[in-house]
Design an enzyme around this catalytic site. Structure first.
Site, PDB file in Angstrom:
ATOM      1  N   ASP A   1     -10.362  -6.515  -3.793  1.00 66.52           N
ATOM      2  CA  ASP A   1      -9.234  -4.775  -3.207  1.00 66.52           C
ATOM      3  C   ASP A   1      -9.991  -3.857  -3.346  1.00 66.52           C
ATOM      4  O   ASP A   1     -10.506  -3.859  -4.612  1.00 66.52           O
ATOM      5  CB  ASP A   1      -8.167  -5.027  -3.264  1.00 66.52           C
TER       6      ASP A   1
ATOM      7  N   SER B   1       0.697  -1.288  -0.148  1.00 65.43           N
ATOM      8  CA  SER B   1      -0.080  -0.042  -0.180  1.00 65.43           C
ATOM      9  C   SER B   1       1.084   1.291   0.061  1.00 65.43           C
ATOM     10  O   SER B   1       1.676   1.153  -0.964  1.00 65.43           O
ATOM     11  CB  SER B   1      -0.833  -0.102   0.970  1.00 65.43           C
TER      12      SER B   1
ATOM     13  N   HIS C   1      -7.302  -5.760   0.407  1.00 64.87           N
ATOM     14  CA  HIS C   1      -5.950  -5.075   0.454  1.00 64.87           C
ATOM     15  C   HIS C   1      -4.855  -5.700   0.797  1.00 64.87           C
ATOM     16  O   HIS C   1      -4.589  -5.164   0.818  1.00 64.87           O
ATOM     17  CB  HIS C   1      -6.831  -4.129   0.912  1.00 64.87           C
TER      18      HIS C   1
END
Length: 259
Positions: A207, A82, A235
């Site tokens: 996600d 991320s 995610h």
């Protein structure tokens, strides 16, 4: 200068630096570190201002990348999840000779949605920034819940993420706002076309933050890179699908050894 929390573990002959995402800390990797430690020398890092790396304010992407790179081994695979994917990418662009391979996990070179780009709507990111000042704890928890939404183990995975956050010192609101600002403004799509090294991109099909459309767009933009989509992951694929996730990294290591 404040010190970055950094733990080195494992007995593998290949260095692997692991960078976590927004609001979290290096404890996110505990679910896979034991499996990976017999194959890699792992470098577990709390990004500046997060977890045990206290004493930092809001940083730019370049500042964060330079601080982390200053502690890193001379050569390593850099993996970022991320927000950490942006940091790892920035290190690869700034110091390419030190990056054996770049791995991004549920990450995008441009997180914010645009006219021709799938991403997080600008008003959502701005809303998170505004809410941080109103209800710090609830905002972080809401963001964590979004990361597991849609998976078969969503509640369990969300509890894991929450326990990871609470187990270590919380980042300050300025640090979290700084991280959201990076997610709002960073755009490495063009810059990463210059990256010549191995590039593996890992995604979760479910996600809701980095949409699977991003994988196909980046396949076209970075034709020499590789991508893998975990069909039932969101995610945080390393939490919901640790075995498959580790297999992808071991396969990358094998490919690097055969170059």
């Amino acid at each position: 200068m404040n010190d970055i929390w950094w733990q080195t573990t494992g007995e593998g002959n290949c260095h692997l630096v692991l960078l976590h995402g927004w609001g979290l800390n290096a404890e996110v990797w505990r679910c896979i570190s034991q499996e990976l430690s017999s194959h890699f020398t792992l470098h577990l890092v709390d990004l500046p201002g997060y977890g045990r790396s206290q004493g930092y304010g809001a940083l730019t992407l370049d500042e964060m990348a330079r601080l982390v790179a200053s502690r890193a081994p001379e050569c390593a695979i850099w993996l970022g999840w991320s927000l950490g994917g942006l940091v790892a990418s920035q290190v690869a662009l700034s110091e390419p000779s030190r990056v054996d391979a770049l791995v991004t996990v549920a990450s995008s070179p441009c997180f914010q949605a645009g006219a021709d780009w799938p991403g997080i709507k600008p008003e959502v990111l701005s809303g998170f920034q505004r809410q941080l000042s109103e209800d710090f704890q609830r905002t972080v928890e809401r963001f964590l819940a979004l990361q597991t939404l849609g998976t078969e183990t969503a509640r369990q995975d969300a509890r894991v993420l929450k326990s990871i956050v609470l187990a270590q010192p919380m980042p300050g609101a300025d640090v979290l706002n700084g991280g959201l600002e990076i997610l709002k403004t960073a755009d490495l799509r063009e810059a990463l076309t210059a990256w010549q090294g191995p590039f593996l991109r890992l995604y979760g099909r479910l996600d809701g933050l980095v949409l699977r459309k991003v994988a196909a767009l980046l396949d076209a933009r970075f034709p020499d890179s590789e991508s893998q989509v975990f069909e039932k992951a969101a995610h945080a694929p390393f939490i919901s699908h640790p075995r498959e996730f580790c297999d992808a990294l071991l396969a990358l290591k094998a490919r690097l050894a055969n170059r």
